[in-house]
Design a protein around this motif. Structure first.
Motif, PDB file in Angstrom:
ATOM      1  N   ASP A 138       5.891  -5.504   2.285  1.00  0.00           N
ATOM      2  CA  ASP A 138       5.548  -6.681   1.490  1.00  0.00           C
ATOM      3  C   ASP A 138       6.217  -6.637   0.121  1.00  0.00           C
ATOM      4  O   ASP A 138       6.432  -7.677  -0.503  1.00  0.00           O
ATOM      5  N   ASN A 139       6.521  -5.439  -0.353  1.00  0.00           N
ATOM      6  CA  ASN A 139       7.247  -5.269  -1.610  1.00  0.00           C
ATOM      7  C   ASN A 139       7.828  -3.867  -1.630  1.00  0.00           C
ATOM      8  O   ASN A 139       7.369  -2.986  -0.902  1.00  0.00           O
ATOM      9  N   THR A 140       8.851  -3.658  -2.448  1.00  0.00           N
ATOM     10  CA  THR A 140       9.463  -2.346  -2.589  1.00  0.00           C
ATOM     11  C   THR A 140       9.464  -1.941  -4.051  1.00  0.00           C
ATOM     12  O   THR A 140       9.969  -2.679  -4.903  1.00  0.00           O
ATOM     13  N   TYR A 141       8.872  -0.783  -4.324  1.00  0.00           N
ATOM     14  CA  TYR A 141       8.848  -0.229  -5.671  1.00  0.00           C
ATOM     15  C   TYR A 141       9.763   0.990  -5.676  1.00  0.00           C
ATOM     16  O   TYR A 141       9.395   2.069  -5.227  1.00  0.00           O
ATOM     17  N   ALA A 142      10.975   0.787  -6.145  1.00  0.00           N
ATOM     18  CA  ALA A 142      11.994   1.834  -6.160  1.00  0.00           C
ATOM     19  C   ALA A 142      12.163   2.367  -7.575  1.00  0.00           C
ATOM     20  O   ALA A 142      12.187   1.587  -8.537  1.00  0.00           O
ATOM     21  N   SER A 143      12.293   3.682  -7.698  1.00  0.00           N
ATOM     22  CA  SER A 143      12.367   4.307  -9.019  1.00  0.00           C
ATOM     23  C   SER A 143      13.501   3.735  -9.865  1.00  0.00           C
ATOM     24  O   SER A 143      13.345   3.572 -11.085  1.00  0.00           O
ATOM     25  N   ASN A 144      14.629   3.408  -9.235  1.00  0.00           N
ATOM     26  CA  ASN A 144      15.755   2.898 -10.012  1.00  0.00           C
ATOM     27  C   ASN A 144      15.539   1.463 -10.481  1.00  0.00           C
ATOM     28  O   ASN A 144      16.290   0.969 -11.326  1.00  0.00           O
ATOM     29  N   LYS A 145      14.501   0.813  -9.968  1.00  0.00           N
ATOM     30  CA  LYS A 145      14.196  -0.565 -10.377  1.00  0.00           C
ATOM     31  C   LYS A 145      13.006  -0.631 -11.334  1.00  0.00           C
ATOM     32  O   LYS A 145      12.984  -1.468 -12.242  1.00  0.00           O
ATOM     33  N   ILE A 146      12.011   0.243 -11.135  1.00  0.00           N
ATOM     34  CA  ILE A 146      10.831   0.192 -12.011  1.00  0.00           C
ATOM     35  C   ILE A 146      10.937   1.216 -13.138  1.00  0.00           C
ATOM     36  O   ILE A 146      10.058   1.293 -13.993  1.00  0.00           O
TER      37      ILE A 146
ATOM     38  N   LYS B 238      -3.647  -4.674  12.800  1.00  0.00           N
ATOM     39  CA  LYS B 238      -5.052  -4.309  12.724  1.00  0.00           C
ATOM     40  C   LYS B 238      -5.738  -4.985  11.546  1.00  0.00           C
ATOM     41  O   LYS B 238      -6.900  -5.406  11.644  1.00  0.00           O
ATOM     42  N   ASP B 239      -5.027  -5.088  10.427  1.00  0.00           N
ATOM     43  CA  ASP B 239      -5.607  -5.683   9.217  1.00  0.00           C
ATOM     44  C   ASP B 239      -4.574  -6.605   8.574  1.00  0.00           C
ATOM     45  O   ASP B 239      -3.786  -6.188   7.732  1.00  0.00           O
ATOM     46  N   PRO B 240      -4.560  -7.881   8.982  1.00  0.00           N
ATOM     47  CA  PRO B 240      -3.573  -8.826   8.436  1.00  0.00           C
ATOM     48  C   PRO B 240      -3.637  -8.985   6.922  1.00  0.00           C
ATOM     49  O   PRO B 240      -2.668  -9.433   6.307  1.00  0.00           O
ATOM     50  N   SER B 241      -4.776  -8.617   6.314  1.00  0.00           N
ATOM     51  CA  SER B 241      -4.895  -8.749   4.861  1.00  0.00           C
ATOM     52  C   SER B 241      -4.327  -7.541   4.118  1.00  0.00           C
ATOM     53  O   SER B 241      -4.205  -7.563   2.890  1.00  0.00           O
ATOM     54  N   ALA B 242      -3.982  -6.486   4.848  1.00  0.00           N
ATOM     55  CA  ALA B 242      -3.456  -5.272   4.211  1.00  0.00           C
ATOM     56  C   ALA B 242      -2.087  -5.546   3.604  1.00  0.00           C
ATOM     57  O   ALA B 242      -1.297  -6.331   4.118  1.00  0.00           O
ATOM     58  N   ARG B 243      -1.822  -4.857   2.498  1.00  0.00           N
ATOM     59  CA  ARG B 243      -0.504  -4.885   1.881  1.00  0.00           C
ATOM     60  C   ARG B 243       0.164  -3.546   2.180  1.00  0.00           C
ATOM     61  O   ARG B 243      -0.418  -2.492   1.966  1.00  0.00           O
ATOM     62  N   VAL B 244       1.384  -3.592   2.703  1.00  0.00           N
ATOM     63  CA  VAL B 244       2.132  -2.372   2.980  1.00  0.00           C
ATOM     64  C   VAL B 244       3.414  -2.428   2.153  1.00  0.00           C
ATOM     65  O   VAL B 244       4.239  -3.331   2.326  1.00  0.00           O
ATOM     66  N   VAL B 245       3.560  -1.471   1.236  1.00  0.00           N
ATOM     67  CA  VAL B 245       4.702  -1.483   0.315  1.00  0.00           C
ATOM     68  C   VAL B 245       5.438  -0.147   0.368  1.00  0.00           C
ATOM     69  O   VAL B 245       4.896   0.872   0.804  1.00  0.00           O
ATOM     70  N   ALA B 246       6.672  -0.169  -0.090  1.00  0.00           N
ATOM     71  CA  ALA B 246       7.462   1.059  -0.212  1.00  0.00           C
ATOM     72  C   ALA B 246       7.340   1.559  -1.647  1.00  0.00           C
ATOM     73  O   ALA B 246       7.416   0.777  -2.591  1.00  0.00           O
ATOM     74  N   GLY B 247       7.155   2.869  -1.784  1.00  0.00           N
ATOM     75  CA  GLY B 247       7.141   3.512  -3.101  1.00  0.00           C
ATOM     76  C   GLY B 247       8.096   4.686  -3.035  1.00  0.00           C
ATOM     77  O   GLY B 247       7.758   5.739  -2.494  1.00  0.00           O
ATOM     78  N   THR B 248       9.315   4.526  -3.551  1.00  0.00           N
ATOM     79  CA  THR B 248      10.375   5.488  -3.268  1.00  0.00           C
ATOM     80  C   THR B 248      11.170   5.895  -4.496  1.00  0.00           C
ATOM     81  O   THR B 248      11.439   5.066  -5.372  1.00  0.00           O
TER      82      THR B 248
END
Length: 201
Positions: A132-140, A102-112
């Motif tokens: 598009d990216n993964t933001y995991a608590s054990n990494k950030i 629907k929106d090719p410009s949208a960014r879809v990321v994981a926040g876990t």
């Protein structure tokens, strides 16, 4: 638009930590109490080794060594790894794909929030490949419901809170995101989220 998806309970089945507590022969309350250990014998200051594991300051092996010492329990396995068998929720995956269509410009990321062994298993299974990216608590080194977790994602993605949407199956995490001005949806199922986003099939 930035879409932030929790993983456990949203993209995959959630892990039932009661399995671990049962193997250890203790309750959940006892487990988390044992995770709070005194820094030294002359001080009342504590460290929370569960929080340290979740934020990536401890490896699984380091966590279990400290937990074993604190509890006096015999621990022969990394129960977090041994008992973790997530199931991919295909309806949510299809929804993520539809957002991008629907929106090719949208960014879809994981926040876990996750721990080392669970993160590694998700990587092996390809559960993060839809993002598009993964933001995991054990990494950030930050965990929900701390608002710093969300602020770090917004900064990394270069978006304002009002340009972001977050979904999680835990109401407390959604409330934390809302406090920053992020739009949220407390996830119950993919159809409910579709309705919220106006992506009904």
């Amino acid at each position: 638009m930035l879409y932030i998806f929790d993983i456990g309970g949203v993209v995959t089945s959630t892990f039932d930590y009661n399995q671990v507590f049962e193997r250890l022969g203790i309750t959940g309350d006892e487990f988390y109490k044992l995770c709070k250990i005194r820094i030294d014998s002359e001080s009342d200051a504590e460290r929370d080794i569960w929080e340290e594991l979740q934020c990536g300051w401890l490896t699984n092996d380091q966590f279990w060594a400290l937990f074993k010492k604190a509890s006096g329990l015999k621990i022969d396995f990394d129960y977090f790894r041994m008992l973790f068998h997530p199931v991919l929720l295909e309806d949510t995956v299809e929804l993520i794909k539809d957002i991008k269509k629907k929106d090719p410009s949208a960014r879809v990321v994981a926040g876990t929030n996750t721990i080392q062994s669970h993160y590694e298993i998700h990587i092996e299974r390809g559960d993060y490949t839809f993002f598009d990216n993964t933001y995991a608590s054990n990494k950030i080194h930050l965990a929900k419901p701390g608002t710093e977790f969300f602020s770090a994602i917004l900064e990394a993605e270069g978006v304002k809170p009002e340009e972001a949407f977050f979904t999680d199956d835990k109401a407390g995490n959604c409330l934390a995101a809302e406090s920053l001005g992020i739009k949220t949806y407390c996830f119950d199922n993919a159809d409910g989220l579709r309705n919220k986003l106006g992506l009904n099939k």
